[in-house]
Design a protein around this motif. Structure first.
Motif, mmCIF file in Angstrom:
data_model
loop_
_atom_site.group_PDB
_atom_site.id
_atom_site.type_symbol
_atom_site.label_atom_id
_atom_site.label_comp_id
_atom_site.label_asym_id
_atom_site.label_seq_id
_atom_site.Cartn_x
_atom_site.Cartn_y
_atom_site.Cartn_z
ATOM 1 N N PHE A 1 -0.791 12.002 -7.574
ATOM 2 C CA PHE A 1 0.574 11.643 -7.935
ATOM 3 C C PHE A 1 0.617 10.208 -8.445
ATOM 4 N N ASN A 2 1.700 9.857 -9.103
ATOM 5 C CA ASN A 2 1.839 8.516 -9.650
ATOM 6 C C ASN A 2 1.958 7.479 -8.534
ATOM 7 N N SER A 3 1.405 6.314 -8.780
ATOM 8 C CA SER A 3 1.476 5.206 -7.838
ATOM 9 C C SER A 3 2.920 4.726 -7.699
ATOM 10 N N ASN A 4 3.302 4.338 -6.493
ATOM 11 C CA ASN A 4 4.617 3.727 -6.273
ATOM 12 C C ASN A 4 4.666 2.310 -6.820
ATOM 13 N N TYR A 5 3.501 1.702 -7.019
ATOM 14 C CA TYR A 5 3.439 0.302 -7.395
ATOM 15 C C TYR A 5 3.106 0.103 -8.862
ATOM 16 N N ARG A 6 2.441 1.049 -9.459
ATOM 17 C CA ARG A 6 2.144 1.081 -10.894
ATOM 18 C C ARG A 6 2.357 2.523 -11.343
ATOM 19 N N MET B 1 -2.826 8.475 -8.974
ATOM 20 C CA MET B 1 -3.715 8.047 -7.902
ATOM 21 C C MET B 1 -4.771 9.109 -7.575
ATOM 22 N N ASN B 2 -5.999 8.647 -7.391
ATOM 23 C CA ASN B 2 -7.116 9.511 -7.039
ATOM 24 C C ASN B 2 -7.228 9.738 -5.534
ATOM 25 N N HIS B 3 -6.417 9.023 -4.756
ATOM 26 C CA HIS B 3 -6.480 9.070 -3.300
ATOM 27 C C HIS B 3 -5.084 9.227 -2.722
ATOM 28 N N ILE B 4 -5.023 9.679 -1.475
ATOM 29 C CA ILE B 4 -3.787 9.666 -0.684
ATOM 30 C C ILE B 4 -3.979 8.553 0.349
ATOM 31 N N TYR B 5 -2.941 7.751 0.536
ATOM 32 C CA TYR B 5 -3.033 6.559 1.373
ATOM 33 C C TYR B 5 -2.284 6.751 2.684
ATOM 34 N N PHE B 6 -2.791 6.110 3.733
ATOM 35 C CA PHE B 6 -2.155 6.189 5.046
ATOM 36 C C PHE B 6 -2.564 4.980 5.864
ATOM 37 N N THR B 7 -1.915 4.789 6.992
ATOM 38 C CA THR B 7 -2.153 3.629 7.838
ATOM 39 C C THR B 7 -2.041 4.027 9.300
ATOM 40 N N ALA B 8 -2.608 3.195 10.156
ATOM 41 C CA ALA B 8 -2.460 3.405 11.590
ATOM 42 C C ALA B 8 -1.299 2.585 12.147
ATOM 43 N N ARG C 1 -3.097 -8.850 -13.778
ATOM 44 C CA ARG C 1 -4.174 -9.030 -12.814
ATOM 45 C C ARG C 1 -3.893 -8.315 -11.512
ATOM 46 N N GLY C 2 -2.652 -7.848 -11.299
ATOM 47 C CA GLY C 2 -2.283 -7.140 -10.077
ATOM 48 C C GLY C 2 -2.704 -5.697 -10.134
ATOM 49 N N GLU C 3 -3.968 -5.454 -10.449
ATOM 50 C CA GLU C 3 -4.445 -4.091 -10.644
ATOM 51 C C GLU C 3 -4.618 -3.338 -9.328
ATOM 52 N N ILE C 4 -4.568 -2.044 -9.422
ATOM 53 C CA ILE C 4 -4.808 -1.171 -8.287
ATOM 54 C C ILE C 4 -6.250 -0.675 -8.366
ATOM 55 N N ILE C 5 -6.956 -0.775 -7.253
ATOM 56 C CA ILE C 5 -8.299 -0.207 -7.199
ATOM 57 C C ILE C 5 -8.138 1.266 -6.902
#
Length: 136
Positions: free
Chosen positions: A28-33, A38-45, A131-135
């Motif tokens: 899905f499209n990035s929320n920030y760019r 996006m090639n990944h799904i992101y999550f946090t603890a 320069r604010g690129e997403i890895i």
């Protein structure tokens, strides 16, 4: 699982209305760019981190925080860890494999309107700065 030293629980913030058993997937499209798929799904603890992501997510729905379980290997999110900041203080991760929703967190800490506005301004500045690129 992977060699990441975090057992969770894990959280994902979004504006999507989802249910226990639903899968969150990459692609899905990035929320920030938004021009980047996006090639990944992101999550946090950290619930607060997922809450921030929910508040900043694209869309018109209500911000939501879900408890999730990775279905496969995951790694430290290089956008906020060693490639940009030392360690993983945000306990942020990403995976190419889906996340299963195991519950919704109803009572998570919300941002004040002022803090949310400051975050939107920071993101706008990042979008303007090439320069604010997403890895990805």
């Amino acid at each position: 699982m992977s060699d990441v030293l975090d057992q969770g629980p894990f959280f994902h913030g979004t504006k999507a209305d989802l249910h226990v058993g639903d899968l969150l997937m990459a692609g899905f499209n990035s929320n920030y760019r938004p021009e980047i798929v996006m090639n990944h799904i992101y999550f946090t603890a950290l619930q607060n981190g997922a809450g921030l992501a929910a508040e900043l997510a694209a869309g018109d729905g209500a911000p939501r925080v879900y408890e999730v379980e990775p279905t496969g290997a995951f790694e430290n999110d290089p956008n906020v860890t060693d490639k940009k900041f030392p360690g993983n203080p945000t306990r942020s991760y990403r995976s190419t494999e889906p996340l299963t929703i195991t519950g919704e967190v109803i009572d998570w800490p919300r941002l004040t309107p002022e803090a949310l506005q400051q975050w939107h301004e920071r993101l706008a500045a990042l979008r303007a700065d090439e320069r604010g690129e997403i890895i990805n």
